[in-house]
Enzyme design. Structure first.
Site, PDB file in Angstrom:
ATOM      1  N   ASP A  95       0.813  -1.224   0.000  1.00  0.00           N
ATOM      2  CA  ASP A  95       0.000   0.000   0.000  1.00  0.00           C
ATOM      3  C   ASP A  95       0.843   1.269   0.000  1.00  0.00           C
ATOM      4  O   ASP A  95       0.402   2.315   0.478  1.00  0.00           O
ATOM      5  CB  ASP A  95      -0.905  -0.002   1.241  1.00  0.00           C
ATOM      6  CG  ASP A  95      -0.100  -0.053   2.536  1.00  0.00           C
ATOM      7  OD1 ASP A  95       0.950  -0.705   2.550  1.00  0.00           O
ATOM      8  OD2 ASP A  95      -0.516   0.557   3.537  1.00  0.00           O
TER       9      ASP A  95
ATOM     10  N   GLU B 275      -2.661   0.396  13.376  1.00  0.00           N
ATOM     11  CA  GLU B 275      -1.201   0.410  13.278  1.00  0.00           C
ATOM     12  C   GLU B 275      -0.586   1.646  13.938  1.00  0.00           C
ATOM     13  O   GLU B 275      -0.446   2.690  13.306  1.00  0.00           O
ATOM     14  CB  GLU B 275      -0.756   0.358  11.803  1.00  0.00           C
ATOM     15  CG  GLU B 275       0.768   0.344  11.659  1.00  0.00           C
ATOM     16  CD  GLU B 275       1.259   0.317  10.210  1.00  0.00           C
ATOM     17  OE1 GLU B 275       0.437   0.368   9.288  1.00  0.00           O
ATOM     18  OE2 GLU B 275       2.483   0.245  10.030  1.00  0.00           O
TER      19      GLU B 275
ATOM     20  N   LYS C 257      -1.415  -3.973  14.400  1.00  0.00           N
ATOM     21  CA  LYS C 257      -0.158  -4.015  13.620  1.00  0.00           C
ATOM     22  C   LYS C 257       0.875  -3.146  14.324  1.00  0.00           C
ATOM     23  O   LYS C 257       0.972  -1.946  14.071  1.00  0.00           O
ATOM     24  CB  LYS C 257      -0.409  -3.520  12.196  1.00  0.00           C
ATOM     25  CG  LYS C 257       0.839  -3.435  11.323  1.00  0.00           C
ATOM     26  CD  LYS C 257       0.495  -3.334   9.848  1.00  0.00           C
ATOM     27  CE  LYS C 257       1.735  -3.074   9.014  1.00  0.00           C
ATOM     28  NZ  LYS C 257       1.508  -3.294   7.583  1.00  0.00           N
TER      29      LYS C 257
HETATM   30  P1  13P Z   1       7.043  -2.089   6.478  1.00  0.00           P
HETATM   31  O1  13P Z   1       6.949  -3.575   6.739  1.00  0.00           O
HETATM   32  O2  13P Z   1       7.942  -1.740   5.321  1.00  0.00           O
HETATM   33  O3  13P Z   1       7.320  -1.306   7.723  1.00  0.00           O
HETATM   34  O4  13P Z   1       5.623  -1.635   5.945  1.00  0.00           O
HETATM   35  C1  13P Z   1       4.498  -2.066   6.596  1.00  0.00           C
HETATM   36  C2  13P Z   1       3.480  -1.019   6.532  1.00  0.00           C
HETATM   37  O5  13P Z   1       2.377  -1.246   6.113  1.00  0.00           O
HETATM   38  C3  13P Z   1       3.851   0.315   7.026  1.00  0.00           C
HETATM   39  O6  13P Z   1       2.706   1.066   7.213  1.00  0.00           O
END
Ligand code: 13P
Length: 346
Positions: free
Chosen positions: A24, A183, A225
């Site tokens: 994304d 996240e 996350k």
């Molecule tokens: P990374 O695994 O590169 O940190 O990316 C995950 C993600 O979705 C960051 O928002």
């Protein structure tokens, strides 16, 4: 809201032996990744690259539970006219969508950020659901270090407003029958040690779950996350794998209610193999109330990007590289990965 169905999707996202592909990247971020492999970032090259990933049959059907898409990608078609969302569905993976609109400076807190995108989110979620998205993602960014005015960061203000926004987003998602990936990312860019990361992440997670409760988000219908407890990249004291695993588990046990079905980590700039080794070591500890898997961006895509390098004749090599990383992380999600498996293929 039908919580039983949200819970079913959330559990499918963290199926043992599978994890999430975070594809994304915003147009700005994917341009940075393409610059590194000398590929011009156009609508077409972005489409070709992501189509290559989604057509990796083995990886997608065996090791990937869901894919987080960027707004442009969810509306794009493959070269033959098939919507990219359909390719994902046909492989058996669940399409998801990043719905935050990136970060902005936080007023009164120089150097700190707040994530934007709540305005009109309810309407956007409706359209994404119709297009096939069954989960969403919103990333809050918390930095450790010093603000531009020299203050120690993060401030309680940044932690609070970002937790509030995450919970607002999560409640809107559930209302739209979409599972929110929550996240809150504590960055590993600084020179701090693992204990400072632990302490900050603990404050961030505690505040986030407090806000989720206040805003009546059903924990059974979400995925967390988080970052791992890990020393900053510029720290003179890098953390051994076992320490990252033990401290991350200790941290999560103290902050994350057992009602949350699963935790899917971000890789945050860790090397490919470190991200795999850490997830594996955590799953070897076992006895956890939630499933632990990956939701990696860079740690899944750095290798296929390099192998592909924008050339049609490298598509098979790119898919092999992606399948390898997906398989390694899938094994790690069951605690069955070993370093020797990397060398055998290399
Ligand atoms: P990374 O695994 O590169 O940190 O990316 C995950 C993600 O979705 C960051 O928002």
């Amino acid at each position: 809201m039908n919580l039983a169905d949200l819970n079913k999707v959330a559990l499918a996202m963290v199926t043992p032996g599978k994890g999430i592909l975070a594809a994304d990247e915003s147009s700005g971020t994917i341009k940075k990744r393409f610059d590194a492999i000398s590929v011009e970032s156009t609508e077409e090259t972005r489409r070709d690259y992501r189509e290559m990933l989604f057509r990796s049959q083995e990886a997608m059907s065996k090791y990937v539970s869901g894919v987080i898409l960027y707004d442009e990608t969810i509306w794009q078609n493959a070269k033959d006219g098939t919507p990219l969302v359909k390719l994902i569905e046909q492989s058996g993976a669940i399409p998801g969508i990043k719905v935050d609109e990136g970060t902005q400076g936080l007023p009164g807190c120089p150097g700190e950020l707040i994530t934007a995108g709540l305005d009109k989110l309810a309407e956007r979620l409706k359209k994404y659901y119709e297009r096939g998205a069954r989960f969403a993602k919103w990333r809050a960014v918390i930095d450790i270090g010093h603000g531009t005015d020299g203050r120690n960061i993060p401030s309680m203000t940044a932690i609070h407003v970002n937790a509030h926004a995450l919970a607002r987003y999560a409640a809107l998602c559930q209302q739209a029958q979409i599972v929110p990936i929550v996240e809150p990312e504590v960055l590993m860019d600084g020179d701090h040690d693992i204990d400072r990361c632990f302490e900050v992440t603990q404050r961030v997670l505690n505040k986030t779950f407090q806000e989720l409760r206040i805003q009546r988000v059903a924990l059974e219908g979400m995925i967390l996350k988080p970052n791992m407890a890990i020393a900053g990249k510029k720290s003179p004291k890098p953390s051994p794998v076992e320490e990252v695993a033990e401290k991350t588990i200790l941290l999560l046990k103290s902050c994350v209610p057992a009602a949350v079905p699963g935790i899917a980590f971000l890789s945050g700039g860790q090397s490919d193999e470190d991200a795999t080794a850490h997830l594996n070591a955590m799953n070897r500890i076992g006895g956890l109330p939630w499933r632990l898997t990956f939701s990696y961006g860079r740690a899944l895509q750095a290798a296929p990007q390099k192998a592909w390098s924008g050339k049609a004749e490298n598509v098979a090599a790119g898919q092999r590289a992606f399948t390898h990383r997906a398989r390694m992380n899938a094994l790690a999600s069951k605690g069955e990965w070993e370093a020797g498996l990397e060398k055998k293929v290399a």
